[in-house]
Every structure is written in structure tokens, then in C-alpha cells.
Scaffold this active site. Sequence first.
Site, PDB file in Angstrom:
ATOM      1  N   GLU A   1       0.818  -1.217   0.000  1.00  0.00           N
ATOM      2  CA  GLU A   1       0.000   0.000   0.000  1.00  0.00           C
ATOM      3  C   GLU A   1       0.849   1.264   0.000  1.00  0.00           C
ATOM      4  O   GLU A   1       0.566   2.204  -0.741  1.00  0.00           O
ATOM      5  CB  GLU A   1      -0.922   0.045   1.228  1.00  0.00           C
ATOM      6  CG  GLU A   1      -2.238  -0.691   1.072  1.00  0.00           C
ATOM      7  CD  GLU A   1      -2.072  -2.187   1.246  1.00  0.00           C
ATOM      8  OE1 GLU A   1      -0.974  -2.619   1.604  1.00  0.00           O
ATOM      9  OE2 GLU A   1      -3.042  -2.918   0.996  1.00  0.00           O
TER      10      GLU A   1
ATOM     11  N   HIS B   1     -10.541  -4.707  10.719  1.00  0.00           N
ATOM     12  CA  HIS B   1     -11.146  -4.526   9.394  1.00  0.00           C
ATOM     13  C   HIS B   1     -12.429  -3.722   9.453  1.00  0.00           C
ATOM     14  O   HIS B   1     -13.194  -3.732   8.506  1.00  0.00           O
ATOM     15  CB  HIS B   1     -11.469  -5.894   8.759  1.00  0.00           C
ATOM     16  CG  HIS B   1     -10.266  -6.624   8.268  1.00  0.00           C
ATOM     17  ND1 HIS B   1      -9.448  -7.325   9.101  1.00  0.00           N
ATOM     18  CD2 HIS B   1      -9.765  -6.765   7.019  1.00  0.00           C
ATOM     19  CE1 HIS B   1      -8.476  -7.877   8.386  1.00  0.00           C
ATOM     20  NE2 HIS B   1      -8.643  -7.549   7.123  1.00  0.00           N
TER      21      HIS B   1
END
Lengths: 367, 195
Positions: free
Chosen positions: A90, A159
Site C-alpha cells: 500500500e 477490518h
Amino acid sequence: MLAIARQRMLGQSFKKILPAVSVLRSYSSAAKQITVREALNSALDEEMSADPKVFLMGEEVGEYQGAYKITKGLLEKYGPERVLDTPITEAGFTGIGVGAAYYGLKPVVEFMTFNFSMQAIDHIINSAAKSNYMSAGQISVPIVFRGPNGAAAGVGAQHSQCYAAWYASCPGLKVLSPYNSEDARGLLKAAIRDPDPVVFLENELLYGESFPVSDEVLDSSFCLPIGKAKIEREGKDVTITAFSKMVGYALKAAEMLERDGIYAEVINLRSIRPLDRSTINTSVRKTNRLITVEEGFPQHGVGAEICASVVEESFSYLDAPVERIAGADVPMPYAANLERMAVPQVEDIFRAAKRACYRSVPLAATA
Amino acid sequence: MVLGRAFEDKCAQMYYYRKMFGFVRLYNGQEAVSTGFIKLLKQQDSIACTYRDHVQALSEGIPARAILSELLDKATSCCRGQGGSMHIFSREHNMLGGFAFIGEGIPIGTGAAFTSKYKREVLKEADCDHVTLAFFGDGTCNNGQFYECLNMAALWKFPFVFVVENNLWAILFLRFIRKDQLSGCWVFMWMGWMY
């Protein structure tokens, strides 16, 4: 044999002409229904078709057709130079997207969820958001960071966080959060066309939901203004602000309240930064009561900012204290029953609205 | 090179006279590296570096007056006093900054190299052959983003050069603590240099 080959070639060329996902559903005169997923896909498709500088990058956006199938069909249509499957890096690929945006390309960077954007948050904030200011306007960064945000279903603490408040506090960024298909299409198109970095917060649980859309929404030039909230339901007794999934909950709560004679005005924020303070304050001056709803953590959240804004601008119009409904101040638990308690429910919004109208039902035990 | 040395010495002097404050990182002793590389670049090529960016900016052609004004908070400087020592940007000279976090400039530079390749292959600008350089130190070779970009630059064949300036210091640590990693770095540096 030649005829068969020609037919096959024609068939393939037809596939290229048609949009990646057909948006036109039925031929009746009733309003068309499209899912949020289809809305996002069609917006990406149309913007990529209109401007060759727009490209996609992210994990699984190409060959897998998108982790949530938002980018379905786009690799076949635009090729691997414009739909890039990235390695699991990322920080690296977000930085690459920002560097490309410095040079006038228009990347749309997908995070599989915004939780993973924390790996790249240095580039979102320091390289993208602040560059226009630090370079005294020489460098603009027309990049979009998009992906699902907030709680899903049983995905656990790492998450499930909502990042609206974090990104919305940063000058230099624009932060959008659509609710329905019209929002998804209009706001994503606006984000891609915008010359500034935009954080586009979707919601995984809304991807499969269908909403009616007008022909105007389906037009390829359709675009919604950034910084403008929408009044989803008009009312006169209490204002409820919400964004993303919570708009649906607020609308359900408003229906329940109507049966009790309370007419709630539901505002779909759409844009977290810039926040449409004018629409919110105008509504509060009409109803005199405010409930803010969000899924994220309560401290320093979006509701806190709205509350401060209303106190600063419309204090003398308030007839009751502003109430914030937010997620529980705890990392998201895994068990389904605990998860339900950690996220606002329709009943929480309903009870808060009644409290604001001084018509609350006494509870057996107070929190 | 001489201008770079004189400029940095002046910055040191201004700092001690308290005309400059905050973070100022000097490039004395390293001038040959960036000056040598940048001399070979064309106008359209770009560079990205860390906070030690004064001499790269000078070599790129940004006037010394503009940079010194930036360090002395003048509105007439290259970034109107909004960037500071660590964030020298110039669109005209393709200087992409100036980044505070080490390793942060490498993906940005990789993105600029990506744009060069994209312009050539997708936008069909056949004469686009811009190259990007990223300048960073030996300490940055510890940073994950360096390896991430080595991987992607090699994978997608970008016109990108990773320039490791081994000044034996990683912020405040002397090199010997990280000696073992350095030989690995040089091997990687060759692998990453694809164009």
C-alpha cells in the site's frame, strides 16, 4: 469457415463497444434500479472512457475483477496499462499514484478496505493532501483514494474502523461518503474530475443494495457537487444528520418517529469535508433539535464537529442539547451479537430523537 | 558544486545567527553526487529527494535567491514560505521535493517514472523519454518503501534511477551498525536500474 471467424471477430468487437456492466435494466417506464456496485462500476467506466489520463490501481482490481467486483470488466476493456494489479504494498503503490498525479495523470487508487490505507496514510496526508499548500499551488494532485470503509459483517476489529473523522480533519483533502446509487455515481464522477485529492469512503454492505435512479443519473455527464448535503426527507421537529449506511437507518427511524407524531428531517451529508454547514444549520434553525449519527468512534468524530458547528452558528435556535449517536468506544468485537451492540441501530436513533423532543420513554436501566 | 557548498555554508551561518530555525539539513561533502547526476538530465526529467534537498534544487536550476528566501520565510520565495527547508518544490524545474519522511520521496519519484511510461505507451506521446531520479541516503535503505519501489520499478520497467548517497550517517547513527545491509543494498541497486 471464414464466416464463422468473421462472426467471432464481430462478436468480440461488440463486446468492446458495450459498457462493462449494462446499466439500463428494464424497458418499462418505472424508475430504473441499479445497485451501488453497478453505479460505481459505470462511473469508473465512463470516466476512464472520457479521459485517457484516468487509470486504476490497487490489489485485485484487474484479473480478479475487483475484490468486491467494483472494477469488473474494466481490465478487458482498457488493458493492463490502465488497470494495474499491484503487489501488496500500500505505501509503495499509493506513493506511485501520488507521484503520477503530480504529473497530471488521474489515478484512482483502490484500498481493499480503508483499514489498509493506514499503511499508506503518510502518502495520503503528507504527499497528497499537503503538497498543493507546501508548493504554493505549483503542484496539484488530482487523485482519488476509494474503497470500503467502516464495519462490515463479522470481520473483526482490524477490518471495521471508520476513517471519516481522521481524513476529514486534514486540510487539503476532500472526503466524500455516498449512500445510494445516485450518490455513488455522481460523487465518484465528481471526485475523479476534481483537481484535489479525494478520499471516497464506500460501504461494503451497501454494494449489493439497489436504489431507483432517474435517467438524468444514468447520463454520462451526471455529476454531483462536492460540499453539498442532501435532504433525504423533510421534517419539522428534529434534524438527523447521517452519512453512508447510517442514512438508511436514519430514514427507517424517521418512519417510526412519524407514527409517533414526530417529523424528522434526515440529512444525507454526502460530503464530510467540506462539510455542508449551511444546510445543517438551516435545518437546525427550522427544527431546533439535532441528532448526529455515525458509525465511527465517538471521540473526535464527525458528530463532534457538527455539534460544534451548530453551537457556534445556531446556538440560540437549539431547544435541546445536541446528541451524538456513534459506534461504541471499543474496538469492533467479532461475535455477531456484540457487533450489533457496537454499531448504532435504528432503535438508538429513534430513542435519541424522542429524547431530543422530550418525549422519551423511561428505560429500565440508564447507560 | 561550488555554489552548493557556498550556499550550505551560508545556511549554517544564518542558522547560527538565528535567522533560520526549525529543521535545516545540509549537504556539505555530498555535492558531487547530485550535481554530477543532475548535470546529465534534460529539462523535462524530474527528481525527488529527502529533506536534504537544497543542492539538488540548485543543480536543477532553481535560483539560489529563491531557495534562500524560502529558508528565510519570504513570500517572494519558490514556495512563498509555505514549504520550508525540507519542501522545496518547483513545477518549472521538475523538482518534486523535498519530503520529510525518509523513503517518502521514492514512491513519488516512481510515480513520476510511471507517468513517463504511461505517456509513451497509453497516451502515445512517442517522444516522451523522461527519466526520474530519487536521491536518498544509506539509512533509507532500511525503509520498506525502498524495497517496495524496487520491486515495482523492476516489475513494470520504469525509467527510474535510485541514487543511494552513502554518507555513513543514518539520521544520527554511524554506519557501522548497519554495515551488513549495505552490501545487499548495492546489489539491489543494480537490479533496480532497468533503463
